[in-house]
Design a protein around this motif. Structure first.
Motif, PDB file in Angstrom:
ATOM      1  N   ASP A 126     -10.490   3.323   1.949  1.00  0.00           N
ATOM      2  CA  ASP A 126     -10.836   4.612   1.364  1.00  0.00           C
ATOM      3  C   ASP A 126     -10.071   4.806   0.061  1.00  0.00           C
ATOM      4  N   ALA A 127     -10.665   5.584  -0.869  1.00  0.00           N
ATOM      5  CA  ALA A 127     -10.040   5.808  -2.175  1.00  0.00           C
ATOM      6  C   ALA A 127      -8.995   6.920  -2.151  1.00  0.00           C
ATOM      7  N   ASP A 128      -8.962   7.713  -1.107  1.00  0.00           N
ATOM      8  CA  ASP A 128      -8.021   8.832  -1.021  1.00  0.00           C
ATOM      9  C   ASP A 128      -6.634   8.315  -0.624  1.00  0.00           C
ATOM     10  N   PRO A 129      -5.641   8.480  -1.499  1.00  0.00           N
ATOM     11  CA  PRO A 129      -4.287   8.008  -1.157  1.00  0.00           C
ATOM     12  C   PRO A 129      -3.742   8.655   0.105  1.00  0.00           C
ATOM     13  N   ALA A 130      -4.180   9.885   0.389  1.00  0.00           N
ATOM     14  CA  ALA A 130      -3.680  10.582   1.577  1.00  0.00           C
ATOM     15  C   ALA A 130      -4.174   9.919   2.863  1.00  0.00           C
ATOM     16  N   MET A 131      -5.239   9.132   2.784  1.00  0.00           N
ATOM     17  CA  MET A 131      -5.774   8.449   3.956  1.00  0.00           C
ATOM     18  C   MET A 131      -5.039   7.153   4.267  1.00  0.00           C
ATOM     19  N   ALA A 132      -4.334   6.608   3.289  1.00  0.00           N
ATOM     20  CA  ALA A 132      -3.681   5.305   3.460  1.00  0.00           C
ATOM     21  C   ALA A 132      -2.701   5.335   4.625  1.00  0.00           C
ATOM     22  N   GLY A 133      -2.856   4.405   5.532  1.00  0.00           N
ATOM     23  CA  GLY A 133      -1.986   4.282   6.686  1.00  0.00           C
ATOM     24  C   GLY A 133      -2.412   5.126   7.869  1.00  0.00           C
ATOM     25  N   LYS A 134      -3.345   6.047   7.665  1.00  0.00           N
ATOM     26  CA  LYS A 134      -3.807   6.903   8.761  1.00  0.00           C
ATOM     27  C   LYS A 134      -4.679   6.089   9.717  1.00  0.00           C
ATOM     28  N   PRO A 135      -4.372   6.100  11.014  1.00  0.00           N
ATOM     29  CA  PRO A 135      -5.183   5.311  11.949  1.00  0.00           C
ATOM     30  C   PRO A 135      -6.509   5.998  12.284  1.00  0.00           C
ATOM     31  N   VAL A 136      -7.582   5.254  12.218  1.00  0.00           N
ATOM     32  CA  VAL A 136      -8.902   5.707  12.631  1.00  0.00           C
ATOM     33  C   VAL A 136      -9.450   4.648  13.583  1.00  0.00           C
ATOM     34  N   ALA A 137      -9.774   5.040  14.781  1.00  0.00           N
ATOM     35  CA  ALA A 137     -10.232   4.103  15.818  1.00  0.00           C
ATOM     36  C   ALA A 137      -9.196   3.001  16.041  1.00  0.00           C
ATOM     37  N   GLY A 138      -7.918   3.369  15.874  1.00  0.00           N
ATOM     38  CA  GLY A 138      -6.842   2.410  16.097  1.00  0.00           C
ATOM     39  C   GLY A 138      -6.598   1.456  14.945  1.00  0.00           C
ATOM     40  N   ILE A 139      -7.303   1.651  13.820  1.00  0.00           N
ATOM     41  CA  ILE A 139      -7.161   0.768  12.655  1.00  0.00           C
ATOM     42  C   ILE A 139      -6.615   1.583  11.490  1.00  0.00           C
ATOM     43  N   PRO A 140      -5.502   1.164  10.878  1.00  0.00           N
ATOM     44  CA  PRO A 140      -4.957   1.924   9.753  1.00  0.00           C
ATOM     45  C   PRO A 140      -5.848   1.804   8.520  1.00  0.00           C
ATOM     46  N   VAL A 141      -6.114   2.932   7.881  1.00  0.00           N
ATOM     47  CA  VAL A 141      -6.935   2.937   6.671  1.00  0.00           C
ATOM     48  C   VAL A 141      -6.132   2.346   5.517  1.00  0.00           C
ATOM     49  N   GLN A 142      -6.801   1.515   4.709  1.00  0.00           N
ATOM     50  CA  GLN A 142      -6.161   0.904   3.539  1.00  0.00           C
ATOM     51  C   GLN A 142      -6.819   1.422   2.266  1.00  0.00           C
ATOM     52  N   HIS A 143      -6.064   1.393   1.175  1.00  0.00           N
ATOM     53  CA  HIS A 143      -6.556   1.943  -0.086  1.00  0.00           C
ATOM     54  C   HIS A 143      -7.478   0.960  -0.791  1.00  0.00           C
ATOM     55  N   THR A 144      -8.415   1.504  -1.577  1.00  0.00           N
ATOM     56  CA  THR A 144      -9.383   0.662  -2.282  1.00  0.00           C
ATOM     57  C   THR A 144      -8.729  -0.271  -3.300  1.00  0.00           C
ATOM     58  N   ASP A 145      -7.507   0.024  -3.714  1.00  0.00           N
ATOM     59  CA  ASP A 145      -6.819  -0.889  -4.639  1.00  0.00           C
ATOM     60  C   ASP A 145      -6.686  -2.284  -4.038  1.00  0.00           C
ATOM     61  N   ASP A 146      -6.649  -2.363  -2.719  1.00  0.00           N
ATOM     62  CA  ASP A 146      -6.455  -3.648  -2.049  1.00  0.00           C
ATOM     63  C   ASP A 146      -7.754  -4.261  -1.531  1.00  0.00           C
ATOM     64  N   LEU A 147      -8.896  -3.734  -1.990  1.00  0.00           N
ATOM     65  CA  LEU A 147     -10.188  -4.168  -1.452  1.00  0.00           C
ATOM     66  C   LEU A 147     -10.393  -5.676  -1.554  1.00  0.00           C
ATOM     67  N   GLU A 148     -10.188  -6.233  -2.719  1.00  0.00           N
ATOM     68  CA  GLU A 148     -10.428  -7.670  -2.924  1.00  0.00           C
ATOM     69  C   GLU A 148      -9.510  -8.518  -2.052  1.00  0.00           C
ATOM     70  N   LYS A 149      -8.266  -8.126  -1.957  1.00  0.00           N
ATOM     71  CA  LYS A 149      -7.302  -8.854  -1.129  1.00  0.00           C
ATOM     72  C   LYS A 149      -7.701  -8.807   0.341  1.00  0.00           C
ATOM     73  N   ILE A 150      -8.147  -7.631   0.797  1.00  0.00           N
ATOM     74  CA  ILE A 150      -8.545  -7.458   2.201  1.00  0.00           C
ATOM     75  C   ILE A 150      -9.731  -8.354   2.535  1.00  0.00           C
ATOM     76  N   ILE A 151     -10.712  -8.399   1.638  1.00  0.00           N
ATOM     77  CA  ILE A 151     -11.905  -9.209   1.872  1.00  0.00           C
ATOM     78  C   ILE A 151     -11.548 -10.683   1.936  1.00  0.00           C
ATOM     79  N   ASP A 152     -10.699 -11.109   1.038  1.00  0.00           N
ATOM     80  CA  ASP A 152     -10.307 -12.520   0.997  1.00  0.00           C
ATOM     81  C   ASP A 152      -9.506 -12.913   2.235  1.00  0.00           C
ATOM     82  N   GLU A 153      -8.555 -12.083   2.635  1.00  0.00           N
ATOM     83  CA  GLU A 153      -7.692 -12.416   3.774  1.00  0.00           C
ATOM     84  C   GLU A 153      -8.448 -12.421   5.103  1.00  0.00           C
ATOM     85  N   ASN A 154      -9.503 -11.615   5.199  1.00  0.00           N
ATOM     86  CA  ASN A 154     -10.243 -11.514   6.458  1.00  0.00           C
ATOM     87  C   ASN A 154     -11.541 -12.309   6.468  1.00  0.00           C
TER      88      ASN A 154
END
Length: 251
Positions: A126-154
């Motif tokens: 999510d793009a909202d910094p306030a959402m970063a680290g907030k768990p949703v369905a047991g999964i912590p939300v990550q910021h869009t700044d890390d989108l490319e890294k997340i896609i590559d790592e997973n």
């Protein structure tokens, strides 16, 4: 277990029509329900009725899979579940990212049907910094700044967009540039993608508008039927004593 980035289903290479591919999940849903009730075999007529198609179309669809059933017995339910799951690529692990964790994105993250169908929610973004680290369905939300890294790592090849309309295309562009080749779009906008990228759009408002059209048409047909059934009273008061129109009187 193989991931979505290293293996893709063979439907296109085997020449299965897109219309047939679109119906395979319907058959799989009906077959899974039969399997859960320990039903061993099913006829084409029974399965077609459960899937909402006609039996001739079902038999044609299954012929593309090389499955013809047994006369007098029908189709083996467990084998068909495996066969269709394999054709759809559901016998492997498909890591998925969901971008846009508002009400809709959070609901999708909490949907329990993904895991049972071969899809693993690898990350919520999510793009909202306030959402970063907030768990949703047991999964912590990550910021869009890390989108490319997340896609590559997973090893993600499937992305779900649940952002507002204005953010959808930029998010789509970043997903594609990072290697995502299939996108499920819930944003109320049309996405532009290069060749080789598949997009499926889900727009609930459009579906409701289509239902509204059908409701309006049914109401109009009902009104016409009522009008046709009513006695033809219009013009009766203009008739003379003998039932004919009165003669025109001279001025």
């Amino acid at each position: 277990m193989a991931t979505g980035r290293t293996h893709r289903p063979a439907t296109r290479s085997r020449g299965i029509p897109e219309a047939t591919v679109a119906r395979l999940p319907l058959y799989l849903r009906a077959l899974t329900a039969l399997s859960e009730r320990s039903v061993p075999t099913v006829s084409s007529e029974e399965l077609a009725a459960a899937a909402g198609v006609n039996s001739a179309k079902l038999r044609k669809d299954f012929s593309y899979l090389g499955s013809y059933g047994t006369r007098g017995v029908g189709y083996d339910v467990e084998y068909l579940v495996y066969q269709i799951s394999r054709e759809l690529g559901l016998t492997q692990d498909w890591p998925v990212v969901i971008v846009g964790i508002g009400n809709l994105g959070a609901a999708l993250a909490n949907y329990g049907g993904f895991a049972s169908r071969g899809f693993r929610v690898a990350a919520l973004i999510d793009a909202d910094p306030a959402m970063a680290g907030k768990p949703v369905a047991g999964i912590p939300v990550q910021h869009t700044d890390d989108l490319e890294k997340i896609i590559d790592e997973n090893g993600v090849s499937i992305g779900v967009i649940a952002t507002p309309a204005g953010a959808a295309q930029p998010v789509c562009d970043r997903l594609v540039a990072a290697g995502v080749t299939s996108i499920l779009n819930f944003a109320p906008t049309v996405l532009t993608v290069p060749d080789g990228v598949d997009v499926r759009k889900v727009d609930l408002s459009i579906e409701l508008q289509i239902l509204a059209f059908h409701e309006q048409r049914k109401a109009g047909e009902e009104a016409e039927a009522q009008a046709a059934a009513a006695p033809a009273e219009r013009g009766n008061d203009d008739k003379g004593p003998d039932g004919d129109l009165p003669a025109v009187m001279p001025a």
